[in-house]
Design a protein around this motif. Structure first.
Motif, PDB file in Angstrom:
ATOM      1  N   ASN A  92      33.766  35.885  19.480  1.00 21.09           N
ATOM      2  CA  ASN A  92      33.378  37.257  19.787  1.00 21.09           C
ATOM      3  C   ASN A  92      33.116  37.257  21.479  1.00 21.09           C
ATOM      4  OD1 ASN A  92      33.073  38.295  17.085  1.00 21.09           O
ATOM      5  ND2 ASN A  92      31.439  36.812  16.707  1.00 21.09           N
ATOM      6  N   PHE A  93      33.796  36.583  21.928  1.00 20.92           N
ATOM      7  CA  PHE A  93      33.781  36.758  23.523  1.00 20.92           C
ATOM      8  C   PHE A  93      34.984  36.557  24.265  1.00 20.92           C
ATOM      9  CE2 PHE A  93      33.395  34.523  27.776  1.00 20.92           C
ATOM     10  CZ  PHE A  93      32.353  35.150  28.307  1.00 20.92           C
ATOM     11  N   ARG A  94      34.951  37.485  25.197  1.00 24.41           N
ATOM     12  CA  ARG A  94      36.210  37.015  26.291  1.00 24.41           C
ATOM     13  C   ARG A  94      35.722  37.395  27.736  1.00 24.41           C
ATOM     14  NH1 ARG A  94      38.270  35.474  22.339  1.00 24.41           N
ATOM     15  NH2 ARG A  94      40.234  35.986  21.520  1.00 24.41           N
ATOM     16  N   TYR A  95      36.407  36.837  28.732  1.00 24.75           N
ATOM     17  CA  TYR A  95      35.764  36.704  30.138  1.00 24.75           C
ATOM     18  C   TYR A  95      35.772  38.241  30.541  1.00 24.75           C
ATOM     19  CZ  TYR A  95      35.837  31.752  30.066  1.00 24.75           C
ATOM     20  OH  TYR A  95      36.051  30.386  29.842  1.00 24.75           O
ATOM     21  N   ASP A  96      35.012  38.626  31.312  1.00 17.77           N
ATOM     22  CA  ASP A  96      34.704  39.881  31.961  1.00 17.77           C
ATOM     23  C   ASP A  96      35.891  40.279  33.005  1.00 17.77           C
ATOM     24  OD1 ASP A  96      34.234  42.152  33.371  1.00 17.77           O
ATOM     25  OD2 ASP A  96      31.851  41.923  33.571  1.00 17.77           O
ATOM     26  N   LYS A  97      36.910  41.061  32.715  1.00 19.80           N
ATOM     27  CA  LYS A  97      37.977  41.305  33.720  1.00 19.80           C
ATOM     28  C   LYS A  97      37.535  42.070  35.074  1.00 19.80           C
ATOM     29  CE  LYS A  97      40.262  43.157  30.474  1.00 19.80           C
ATOM     30  NZ  LYS A  97      41.195  43.903  29.667  1.00 19.80           N
ATOM     31  N   SER A  98      36.390  42.493  35.025  1.00 19.72           N
ATOM     32  CA  SER A  98      35.892  43.234  36.247  1.00 19.72           C
ATOM     33  C   SER A  98      35.488  42.307  37.147  1.00 19.72           C
ATOM     34  CB  SER A  98      34.705  44.304  35.720  1.00 19.72           C
ATOM     35  OG  SER A  98      33.522  43.593  35.727  1.00 19.72           O
ATOM     36  N   LEU A  99      35.268  41.021  36.880  1.00 20.37           N
ATOM     37  CA  LEU A  99      34.977  40.012  37.991  1.00 20.37           C
ATOM     38  C   LEU A  99      35.983  39.356  38.130  1.00 20.37           C
ATOM     39  CD1 LEU A  99      31.740  38.394  36.015  1.00 20.37           C
ATOM     40  CD2 LEU A  99      31.659  40.144  37.744  1.00 20.37           C
ATOM     41  N   THR A 100      35.942  38.930  39.555  1.00 22.07           N
ATOM     42  CA  THR A 100      37.394  38.134  40.146  1.00 22.07           C
ATOM     43  C   THR A 100      37.178  36.760  40.214  1.00 22.07           C
ATOM     44  OG1 THR A 100      36.554  38.729  42.244  1.00 22.07           O
ATOM     45  CG2 THR A 100      37.961  40.278  41.067  1.00 22.07           C
ATOM     46  N   ILE A 101      36.002  36.258  40.222  1.00 25.56           N
ATOM     47  CA  ILE A 101      35.884  34.675  40.631  1.00 25.56           C
ATOM     48  C   ILE A 101      34.773  33.970  39.765  1.00 25.56           C
ATOM     49  CG2 ILE A 101      36.809  34.804  42.926  1.00 25.56           C
ATOM     50  CD1 ILE A 101      34.148  34.842  44.161  1.00 25.56           C
ATOM     51  N   VAL A 102      33.862  34.583  39.336  1.00 25.55           N
ATOM     52  CA  VAL A 102      32.855  33.889  38.578  1.00 25.55           C
ATOM     53  C   VAL A 102      32.432  34.188  37.235  1.00 25.55           C
ATOM     54  CG1 VAL A 102      31.693  33.371  40.870  1.00 25.55           C
ATOM     55  CG2 VAL A 102      30.924  35.498  39.499  1.00 25.55           C
ATOM     56  N   SER A 103      33.424  34.537  36.482  1.00 21.78           N
ATOM     57  CA  SER A 103      33.142  35.082  34.824  1.00 21.78           C
ATOM     58  C   SER A 103      32.758  34.060  34.209  1.00 21.78           C
ATOM     59  CB  SER A 103      34.387  35.871  34.699  1.00 21.78           C
ATOM     60  OG  SER A 103      34.333  36.523  33.427  1.00 21.78           O
ATOM     61  N   GLU A 104      33.509  32.736  34.609  1.00 16.74           N
ATOM     62  CA  GLU A 104      32.985  31.637  33.683  1.00 16.74           C
ATOM     63  C   GLU A 104      31.424  31.494  33.734  1.00 16.74           C
ATOM     64  OE1 GLU A 104      34.570  29.832  37.596  1.00 16.74           O
ATOM     65  OE2 GLU A 104      34.785  31.596  35.983  1.00 16.74           O
ATOM     66  N   TYR A 105      30.595  31.997  35.004  1.00 11.27           N
ATOM     67  CA  TYR A 105      29.466  31.822  35.192  1.00 11.27           C
ATOM     68  C   TYR A 105      28.320  32.340  33.768  1.00 11.27           C
ATOM     69  CZ  TYR A 105      24.651  32.119  37.096  1.00 11.27           C
ATOM     70  OH  TYR A 105      23.334  31.721  37.569  1.00 11.27           O
ATOM     71  N   ASP A 106      29.357  33.460  33.426  1.00 10.35           N
ATOM     72  CA  ASP A 106      28.611  34.371  32.002  1.00 10.35           C
ATOM     73  C   ASP A 106      28.433  33.269  30.840  1.00 10.35           C
ATOM     74  OD1 ASP A 106      28.214  36.003  29.992  1.00 10.35           O
ATOM     75  OD2 ASP A 106      28.889  37.441  31.110  1.00 10.35           O
ATOM     76  N   VAL A 107      29.551  32.604  30.716  1.00 11.58           N
ATOM     77  CA  VAL A 107      29.370  31.496  29.781  1.00 11.58           C
ATOM     78  C   VAL A 107      28.462  30.379  29.892  1.00 11.58           C
ATOM     79  CG1 VAL A 107      30.845  29.744  27.941  1.00 11.58           C
ATOM     80  CG2 VAL A 107      32.007  32.035  29.172  1.00 11.58           C
ATOM     81  N   HIS A 108      28.333  29.937  30.920  1.00  9.30           N
ATOM     82  CA  HIS A 108      27.594  28.523  31.249  1.00  9.30           C
ATOM     83  C   HIS A 108      26.187  29.044  31.245  1.00  9.30           C
ATOM     84  CE1 HIS A 108      31.296  27.243  33.592  1.00  9.30           C
ATOM     85  NE2 HIS A 108      31.449  26.885  32.371  1.00  9.30           N
ATOM     86  N   LEU A 109      25.862  30.148  31.983  1.00 10.21           N
ATOM     87  CA  LEU A 109      24.372  30.628  32.004  1.00 10.21           C
ATOM     88  C   LEU A 109      23.803  30.831  30.313  1.00 10.21           C
ATOM     89  CD1 LEU A 109      21.754  31.462  33.415  1.00 10.21           C
ATOM     90  CD2 LEU A 109      22.700  33.530  33.853  1.00 10.21           C
ATOM     91  N   ARG A 110      24.721  31.925  29.628  1.00 15.25           N
ATOM     92  CA  ARG A 110      24.353  32.052  28.425  1.00 15.25           C
ATOM     93  C   ARG A 110      24.304  30.752  27.688  1.00 15.25           C
ATOM     94  NH1 ARG A 110      27.923  33.158  24.266  1.00 15.25           N
ATOM     95  NH2 ARG A 110      29.558  33.437  25.820  1.00 15.25           N
ATOM     96  N   LEU A 111      25.067  29.634  27.997  1.00 15.84           N
ATOM     97  CA  LEU A 111      24.614  28.526  26.879  1.00 15.84           C
ATOM     98  C   LEU A 111      23.466  27.869  27.348  1.00 15.84           C
ATOM     99  CD1 LEU A 111      28.307  27.107  27.045  1.00 15.84           C
ATOM    100  CD2 LEU A 111      27.209  27.976  25.152  1.00 15.84           C
ATOM    101  N   TYR A 112      23.091  27.822  28.551  1.00 12.20           N
ATOM    102  CA  TYR A 112      21.984  27.119  29.121  1.00 12.20           C
ATOM    103  C   TYR A 112      20.648  27.854  28.492  1.00 12.20           C
ATOM    104  CZ  TYR A 112      18.041  25.880  32.100  1.00 12.20           C
ATOM    105  OH  TYR A 112      16.568  25.360  32.487  1.00 12.20           O
TER     106      TYR A 112
END
Length: 244
Positions: free
Chosen positions: A153-173
């Motif tokens: 139920n997740f895809r990377y945020d296309k409005s971001l250009t270089i740190v969208s993976e941070y969304d995944v990592h911060l959520r996991l933490y």
């Protein structure tokens, strides 16, 4: 391979000088573990001819204009069949036999399994998830194997250009997800990629953090500290002449 353990996805655009090394570093891995997808953004530098050279060994590939790196990564996720998903840049390479070495740690109970990367300037970066993850991204994409369940139920945020993976990592933490660090170098990476664009990285990091940290003043304080951190990184670059 419909039952592949790992789907490796390379997102590329006009990286002909380095792409062949990237492809070969994946194809020399244990073929029983991996399926390989290449998502090209419409390259015009001969990358397509190179991909066609190896297409009989790929799970598949496409070449079409996209809306940035995360749009292309999402296309790869949509195609992937593996239980784990790994992203490898078009100027990066997997360490020999690393997928076989990481296999014993890819337990379904983990949301993410990650190790280290080695930059071409000799700097070894260790990824981790901890309190500092609230400050900035602390997991390098090329060090991380993602449980495919994360992308149901997740895809990377296309409005971001270089740190969208941070969304995944911060959520996991924040969610205290079950994760695993393995002390091994997963990939060799080029310096000076998109994430080294410090001004844009600062803006997008603060934007992602605000989604999870609702205290306005805490966000402002973290933003100020991150700005100072990036300033000293710029100074180090001027003095030592290298960038990570």
């Amino acid at each position: 391979m419909k039952n592949a353990l790992i789907s490796v996805i390379t997102v590329v655009y006009n990286a002909r000088p380095t792409l062949e090394s990237t492809i070969q570093s994946v194809l020399c891995q244990d073929k029983n573990l991996v399926e390989y997808w290449i998502i090209d953004g419409g390259s015009t530098d001969g990358s397509i001819d190179l991909i066609r050279k190896y297409e009989h060994q790929l799970a598949g590939w496409c070449s079409e204009p996209d809306n940035g790196i995360y749009d292309a990564m999402n296309k790869g996720i949509d195609r992937a069949n593996g239980k784990w998903i790994y992203f490898l840049g078009g100027d990066d390479t997997l360490r020999p036999n690393v997928l076989k070495q990481i296999e014993p740690y890819l337990d379904p109970k983990y949301s993410i399994v990650f190790g280290d990367v080695m930059f071409d300037n000799g700097h070894r970066m260790r990824s981790f998830l901890g309190p500092r993850t609230i400050f900035q991204n602390t997991v390098h994409h090329q060090s991380a194997f993602y449980n495919s369940s994360l992308f149901v139920n997740f895809r990377y945020d296309k409005s971001l250009t270089i740190v969208s993976e941070y969304d995944v990592h911060l959520r996991l933490y924040i969610q205290k997800a079950y994760t695993r660090y393995v002390s091994m170098i997963v990939a060799d990476c080029a310096t000076g990629g998109a994430s080294s664009e410090l001004s844009k990285s600062l803006t997008e990091t603060n934007q992602v953090r605000a989604r999870y940290i609702k205290n306005k003043w805490k966000n402002k304080l973290l933003s100020c500290f991150l700005r100072l951190y990036y300033i000293q990184k710029k100074i180090r670059y001027l003095i030592y002449g290298h960038r990570v």
